[in-house]
Design a protein around this motif. Structure first.
Motif, PDB file in Angstrom:
ATOM      1  N   ASP A  17       0.776  -1.238   0.000  1.00  0.00           N
ATOM      2  CA  ASP A  17       0.000   0.000   0.000  1.00  0.00           C
ATOM      3  C   ASP A  17       0.805   1.285   0.000  1.00  0.00           C
ATOM      4  OD1 ASP A  17       0.974   0.185   2.605  1.00  0.00           O
ATOM      5  OD2 ASP A  17      -0.914  -0.357   3.531  1.00  0.00           O
ATOM      6  N   GLY A  18       2.072   1.202  -0.233  1.00  0.00           N
ATOM      7  CA  GLY A  18       2.876   2.405  -0.125  1.00  0.00           C
ATOM      8  C   GLY A  18       3.121   3.108  -1.432  1.00  0.00           C
ATOM      9  N   LEU A  19       3.403   4.379  -1.324  1.00  0.00           N
ATOM     10  CA  LEU A  19       3.752   5.194  -2.479  1.00  0.00           C
ATOM     11  C   LEU A  19       4.955   6.077  -2.170  1.00  0.00           C
ATOM     12  CD1 LEU A  19       0.169   6.336  -3.536  1.00  0.00           C
ATOM     13  CD2 LEU A  19       1.528   4.513  -4.544  1.00  0.00           C
ATOM     14  N   TRP A  20       5.542   5.926  -0.999  1.00  0.00           N
ATOM     15  CA  TRP A  20       6.517   6.887  -0.533  1.00  0.00           C
ATOM     16  C   TRP A  20       7.821   6.851  -1.327  1.00  0.00           C
ATOM     17  CZ3 TRP A  20      11.108   6.542   2.631  1.00  0.00           C
ATOM     18  CH2 TRP A  20      11.596   7.797   2.998  1.00  0.00           C
ATOM     19  N   ILE A  21       8.523   5.753  -1.390  1.00  0.00           N
ATOM     20  CA  ILE A  21       9.829   5.714  -2.043  1.00  0.00           C
ATOM     21  C   ILE A  21       9.705   5.515  -3.550  1.00  0.00           C
ATOM     22  CG2 ILE A  21      11.964   4.388  -2.255  1.00  0.00           C
ATOM     23  CD1 ILE A  21      12.055   4.148   0.707  1.00  0.00           C
ATOM     24  N   ALA A  22       8.972   4.527  -3.972  1.00  0.00           N
ATOM     25  CA  ALA A  22       8.909   4.181  -5.395  1.00  0.00           C
ATOM     26  C   ALA A  22       7.671   4.747  -6.085  1.00  0.00           C
ATOM     27  CB  ALA A  22       8.938   2.664  -5.556  1.00  0.00           C
ATOM     28  N   ASN A  23       6.808   5.374  -5.338  1.00  0.00           N
ATOM     29  CA  ASN A  23       5.547   5.894  -5.861  1.00  0.00           C
ATOM     30  C   ASN A  23       4.656   4.787  -6.435  1.00  0.00           C
ATOM     31  OD1 ASN A  23       3.885   8.155  -6.036  1.00  0.00           O
ATOM     32  ND2 ASN A  23       4.338   8.428  -8.193  1.00  0.00           N
ATOM     33  N   THR A  24       4.906   3.563  -6.007  1.00  0.00           N
ATOM     34  CA  THR A  24       4.104   2.409  -6.401  1.00  0.00           C
ATOM     35  C   THR A  24       4.430   1.267  -5.452  1.00  0.00           C
ATOM     36  OG1 THR A  24       3.383   1.055  -8.276  1.00  0.00           O
ATOM     37  CG2 THR A  24       5.763   1.488  -8.094  1.00  0.00           C
ATOM     38  N   ASN A  25       3.802   0.136  -5.675  1.00  0.00           N
ATOM     39  CA  ASN A  25       4.071  -1.045  -4.862  1.00  0.00           C
ATOM     40  C   ASN A  25       3.689  -2.282  -5.682  1.00  0.00           C
ATOM     41  OD1 ASN A  25       1.160  -1.736  -4.296  1.00  0.00           O
ATOM     42  ND2 ASN A  25       1.250   0.286  -3.327  1.00  0.00           N
ATOM     43  N   PHE A  26       4.009  -3.457  -5.178  1.00  0.00           N
ATOM     44  CA  PHE A  26       3.707  -4.694  -5.898  1.00  0.00           C
ATOM     45  C   PHE A  26       2.229  -4.818  -6.223  1.00  0.00           C
ATOM     46  CE2 PHE A  26       7.933  -6.024  -4.908  1.00  0.00           C
ATOM     47  CZ  PHE A  26       8.218  -7.079  -5.751  1.00  0.00           C
ATOM     48  N   ALA A  49       5.744 -13.048 -13.799  1.00  0.00           N
ATOM     49  CA  ALA A  49       5.314 -14.178 -12.966  1.00  0.00           C
ATOM     50  C   ALA A  49       6.497 -14.775 -12.213  1.00  0.00           C
ATOM     51  CB  ALA A  49       4.633 -15.237 -13.827  1.00  0.00           C
ATOM     52  N   MET A  50       7.634 -14.912 -12.885  1.00  0.00           N
ATOM     53  CA  MET A  50       8.822 -15.472 -12.218  1.00  0.00           C
ATOM     54  C   MET A  50       9.277 -14.578 -11.064  1.00  0.00           C
ATOM     55  SD  MET A  50      10.956 -16.826 -15.513  1.00  0.00           S
ATOM     56  CE  MET A  50      12.353 -17.460 -14.609  1.00  0.00           C
ATOM     57  N   LEU A  51       9.262 -13.278 -11.280  1.00  0.00           N
ATOM     58  CA  LEU A  51       9.684 -12.361 -10.221  1.00  0.00           C
ATOM     59  C   LEU A  51       8.684 -12.338  -9.071  1.00  0.00           C
ATOM     60  CD1 LEU A  51      11.047  -9.489 -12.463  1.00  0.00           C
ATOM     61  CD2 LEU A  51      12.390 -11.066 -11.052  1.00  0.00           C
ATOM     62  N   THR A  52       7.417 -12.475  -9.381  1.00  0.00           N
ATOM     63  CA  THR A  52       6.383 -12.548  -8.342  1.00  0.00           C
ATOM     64  C   THR A  52       6.599 -13.799  -7.498  1.00  0.00           C
ATOM     65  OG1 THR A  52       4.830 -11.374  -9.771  1.00  0.00           O
ATOM     66  CG2 THR A  52       3.884 -12.644  -7.943  1.00  0.00           C
ATOM     67  N   PHE A  53       6.814 -14.929  -8.160  1.00  0.00           N
ATOM     68  CA  PHE A  53       7.095 -16.185  -7.458  1.00  0.00           C
ATOM     69  C   PHE A  53       8.353 -16.042  -6.607  1.00  0.00           C
ATOM     70  CE2 PHE A  53       9.421 -20.158  -7.165  1.00  0.00           C
ATOM     71  CZ  PHE A  53       8.472 -21.021  -6.641  1.00  0.00           C
ATOM     72  N   HIS A  54       9.395 -15.477  -7.189  1.00  0.00           N
ATOM     73  CA  HIS A  54      10.691 -15.328  -6.528  1.00  0.00           C
ATOM     74  C   HIS A  54      10.566 -14.555  -5.213  1.00  0.00           C
ATOM     75  CE1 HIS A  54      15.056 -14.684  -6.312  1.00  0.00           C
ATOM     76  NE2 HIS A  54      14.821 -13.381  -6.173  1.00  0.00           N
ATOM     77  N   ILE A  55       9.879 -13.427  -5.255  1.00  0.00           N
ATOM     78  CA  ILE A  55       9.707 -12.623  -4.037  1.00  0.00           C
ATOM     79  C   ILE A  55       8.885 -13.389  -3.014  1.00  0.00           C
ATOM     80  CG2 ILE A  55       8.510 -10.574  -3.130  1.00  0.00           C
ATOM     81  CD1 ILE A  55      11.319  -9.997  -4.184  1.00  0.00           C
ATOM     82  N   ASP A  56       7.804 -14.030  -3.457  1.00  0.00           N
ATOM     83  CA  ASP A  56       6.983 -14.774  -2.508  1.00  0.00           C
ATOM     84  C   ASP A  56       7.743 -15.955  -1.913  1.00  0.00           C
ATOM     85  OD1 ASP A  56       4.424 -15.214  -1.116  1.00  0.00           O
ATOM     86  OD2 ASP A  56       4.537 -17.126  -2.195  1.00  0.00           O
ATOM     87  N   GLU A 137      14.792  -4.388   0.818  1.00  0.00           N
ATOM     88  CA  GLU A 137      15.614  -3.927  -0.309  1.00  0.00           C
ATOM     89  C   GLU A 137      15.447  -4.843  -1.516  1.00  0.00           C
ATOM     90  OE1 GLU A 137      19.607  -3.510   1.155  1.00  0.00           O
ATOM     91  OE2 GLU A 137      18.985  -2.055   2.671  1.00  0.00           O
ATOM     92  N   HIS A 138      15.383  -6.142  -1.275  1.00  0.00           N
ATOM     93  CA  HIS A 138      15.185  -7.125  -2.339  1.00  0.00           C
ATOM     94  C   HIS A 138      13.852  -6.876  -3.043  1.00  0.00           C
ATOM     95  CE1 HIS A 138      14.692 -11.640  -3.434  1.00  0.00           C
ATOM     96  NE2 HIS A 138      15.489 -11.092  -4.319  1.00  0.00           N
ATOM     97  N   CYS A 139      12.837  -6.570  -2.277  1.00  0.00           N
ATOM     98  CA  CYS A 139      11.522  -6.282  -2.851  1.00  0.00           C
ATOM     99  C   CYS A 139      11.564  -5.036  -3.720  1.00  0.00           C
ATOM    100  CB  CYS A 139      10.477  -6.133  -1.747  1.00  0.00           C
ATOM    101  SG  CYS A 139      10.037  -7.686  -0.940  1.00  0.00           S
ATOM    102  N   TYR A 140      12.213  -3.979  -3.253  1.00  0.00           N
ATOM    103  CA  TYR A 140      12.308  -2.761  -4.067  1.00  0.00           C
ATOM    104  C   TYR A 140      13.070  -3.023  -5.362  1.00  0.00           C
ATOM    105  CZ  TYR A 140      10.071   0.642  -1.033  1.00  0.00           C
ATOM    106  OH  TYR A 140       9.136   1.352  -0.328  1.00  0.00           O
ATOM    107  N   TYR A 141      14.129  -3.800  -5.279  1.00  0.00           N
ATOM    108  CA  TYR A 141      14.917  -4.129  -6.464  1.00  0.00           C
ATOM    109  C   TYR A 141      14.042  -4.803  -7.528  1.00  0.00           C
ATOM    110  CZ  TYR A 141      18.359  -6.697  -9.266  1.00  0.00           C
ATOM    111  OH  TYR A 141      19.082  -7.231 -10.298  1.00  0.00           O
ATOM    112  N   HIS A 142      13.292  -5.815  -7.105  1.00  0.00           N
ATOM    113  CA  HIS A 142      12.454  -6.537  -8.066  1.00  0.00           C
ATOM    114  C   HIS A 142      11.200  -5.761  -8.451  1.00  0.00           C
ATOM    115  CE1 HIS A 142      15.021  -9.916  -8.504  1.00  0.00           C
ATOM    116  NE2 HIS A 142      15.002 -10.202  -7.215  1.00  0.00           N
ATOM    117  N   LEU A 143      10.715  -4.879  -7.588  1.00  0.00           N
ATOM    118  CA  LEU A 143       9.606  -4.008  -7.962  1.00  0.00           C
ATOM    119  C   LEU A 143      10.018  -3.127  -9.137  1.00  0.00           C
ATOM    120  CD1 LEU A 143       6.805  -2.730  -7.605  1.00  0.00           C
ATOM    121  CD2 LEU A 143       7.815  -1.274  -5.804  1.00  0.00           C
TER     122      LEU A 143
END
Length: 158
Positions: A17-26, A49-56, A137-143
């Motif tokens: 639900d955030g917009l602060w750093i990236a102005n978006t979210n997964f 899909a691969m990146l979604t799976f990877h983060i999860d 940080e990993h989430c932001y990278y893949h976002l």
């Protein structure tokens, strides 16, 4: 605000639900992606899909530890996405990510701040704080990757 509450807030920002750093979210980026777009490969890049799976995969692995279980995740399996061949399968993957993200944040909020300086499973993995910061940080990278890949996929499909 306590450390765990700050971390949970940052984690929710990047995933839910955030917009602060990236102005978006997964959640925002993936909400309008079709399964065809999610599995479309652009060059040698991973698919959405691969990146979604990877983060999860990593979120679920940390949840298991947060709940008192062993650390069983392995990097070599983190992209082993089963085929996504329908909108229902894509939505299931996306719902799993969002559900696991909320579960992760809730479990994090329940931890005492003192836990943050404890070793994460084994001292060689650093502290809980280091691993949770690393996850964010990993989430932001893949976002960022997902955002760019989505733009490329849409420009190629439309």
């Amino acid at each position: 605000m306590s450390t765990v509450l700050q971390l949970a807030k940052r984690f929710r920002e990047v995933l839910l639900d955030g917009l602060w750093i990236a102005n978006t979210n997964f959640k925002d980026q993936l909400s309008d992606v079709t399964w065809e777009q999610a599995v479309t490969r652009v060059g040698s890049l991973n698919t959405i899909a691969m990146l979604t799976f990877h983060i999860d995969y990593y979120i679920a692995g940390l949840i298991q530890v947060f709940e008192g279980g062993p650390l069983e995740i392995k990097d070599k399996y983190s992209f082993d996405l089963p085929p996504v061949e329908s909108q229902e399968q894509w939505e299931s993957l996306l719902n799993t990510l969002l559900s696991d993200a909320e579960r992760f944040a809730v479990l994090l909020e329940q931890m005492p701040d003192t836990k943050m300086n404890e070793p994460f499973v084994d001292e060689k993995y650093g502290t809980f704080l280091r691993n949770i910061d690393g996850m964010i940080e990993h989430c932001y990278y893949h976002l960022g990757q997902i955002t760019l890949i989505k733009k490329l996929v849409i420009s190629n499909i439309n």
